[in-house]
Write an enzyme that holds these catalytic residues in place. Structure first.
Site, PDB file in Angstrom:
ATOM      1  N   ASP A  32     124.891   6.249 -95.416  1.00 23.93           N
ATOM      2  CA  ASP A  32     125.572   6.835 -96.569  1.00 23.93           C
ATOM      3  C   ASP A  32     125.766   8.332 -96.379  1.00 23.93           C
ATOM      4  O   ASP A  32     124.797   9.099 -96.374  1.00 23.93           O
ATOM      5  CB  ASP A  32     124.749   6.577 -97.836  1.00 23.93           C
ATOM      6  CG  ASP A  32     124.780   5.111 -98.226  1.00 23.93           C
ATOM      7  OD1 ASP A  32     125.881   4.571 -98.382  1.00 23.93           O
ATOM      8  OD2 ASP A  32     123.696   4.510 -98.360  1.00 23.93           O
TER       9      ASP A  32
ATOM     10  N   ASP B 155     127.385  -3.170-102.372  1.00 19.85           N
ATOM     11  CA  ASP B 155     126.483  -2.046-102.126  1.00 19.85           C
ATOM     12  C   ASP B 155     126.006  -1.447-103.448  1.00 19.85           C
ATOM     13  O   ASP B 155     126.811  -0.931-104.223  1.00 19.85           O
ATOM     14  CB  ASP B 155     127.259  -0.997-101.306  1.00 19.85           C
ATOM     15  CG  ASP B 155     126.421   0.217-100.944  1.00 19.85           C
ATOM     16  OD1 ASP B 155     125.200   0.190-101.127  1.00 19.85           O
ATOM     17  OD2 ASP B 155     127.024   1.203-100.454  1.00 19.85           O
TER      18      ASP B 155
END
Ligand code: DX5
Ligand code: ZN
Length: 224
Positions: A34, A174
């Site tokens: 991320d 996610d």
């Protein structure tokens, strides 16, 4: 076949190589990284040199989730650092078609993510070109947030499009994914589950987290 993508956002960065090794040994399919810049989403996380470090200690494919302004400016850097799948957000890429083509021309798979408030139909004209569509089931920024169940409907809509058009596009989910909701996510059409907390903070360790998630995703009768 369900894929599990541990998100290193909740890994122990003082022992990152060990955590990645444990994830790989427990059967993780890909590593989710991320990248957050404090502008597109709150929090500031990691850049290309962390991707390069991760790439040097794992043989798993790396997917890089870009939650940054002007992601197009950094595509080359992340690919050079070892990215295999690059994911940009629909919300801040005006020339999505160009960016997706560019990512693929450079040899990566291309994914596009949707925030919880962004409807499925915004991907209608780009779906045929995608390797992956990502449904964010929390607002981007942090691990450890609660799964937003209204995003299940978006998963169903995107899965329907994939089936109707017979596309080879993965549907990834996610945010707040855990053994309790893995089954409904899979039933809604998700085939790649990203998880940070449910894997890296699992009481039985990283291997326990991955196995528990996979069992619940693949076998409805399994206990958590
Ligand atoms: C959130 C990130 C997610 C996050 C998931 O902005 O995109 O990948 O790390 O964390 P959990 O699984 O804890 O919700
Ligand atoms: Zn992510």
């Amino acid at each position: 076949m369900i894929q599990i993508a541990p998100s290193v956002l909740s890994a122990d960065f003082t022992h990152l190589a060990d955590d990645l090794k444990a994830a790989e040994e427990a059967g993780a399919d890909r590593i989710h990284i991320d990248v957050i810049d404090g502008h597109f989403a709150p929090n500031i996380t990691m850049g290309p040199f962390i991707v390069e470090a991760i790439n040097s200690v794992t043989s798993l494919p790396l997917e890089v989730h870009l939650m940054i302004e002007h992601p197009d400016r950094y595509i080359d850097d992340f690919i050079k650092a070892g990215s295999d799948i690059l994911i940009v957000h629909q919300e801040n890429v005006p020339h999505l078609h160009r960016v997706v083509q560019y990512i693929k021309e450079q040899g990566n798979q291309a994914g596009v993510a949707l925030n919880p408030g962004t409807p499925a139909h915004t991907l209608d004209d780009i779906m045929d070109d995608l390797d992956l569509a990502l449904v964010m089931s929390v607002n981007p920024g942090f691990s450890g947030q609660k799964f937003i169940s209204s995003t299940l409907d978006k998963m169903r809509q995107l899965r329907q499009t994939i089936e109707n058009r017979r596309l080879a596009c993965d549907l990834e989910v996610d945010g707040g994914v855990n053994p309790d909701n893995a089954q409904e996510i899979v039933q809604a059409g998700g085939n790649i589950l990203v998880a940070a907390t449910a894997i890296f903070k699992h009481p039985n360790g990283i291997g326990g987290g991955i196995r528990s998630l996979r069992q619940c995703a693949e076998n409805p009768t399994m206990l958590v």
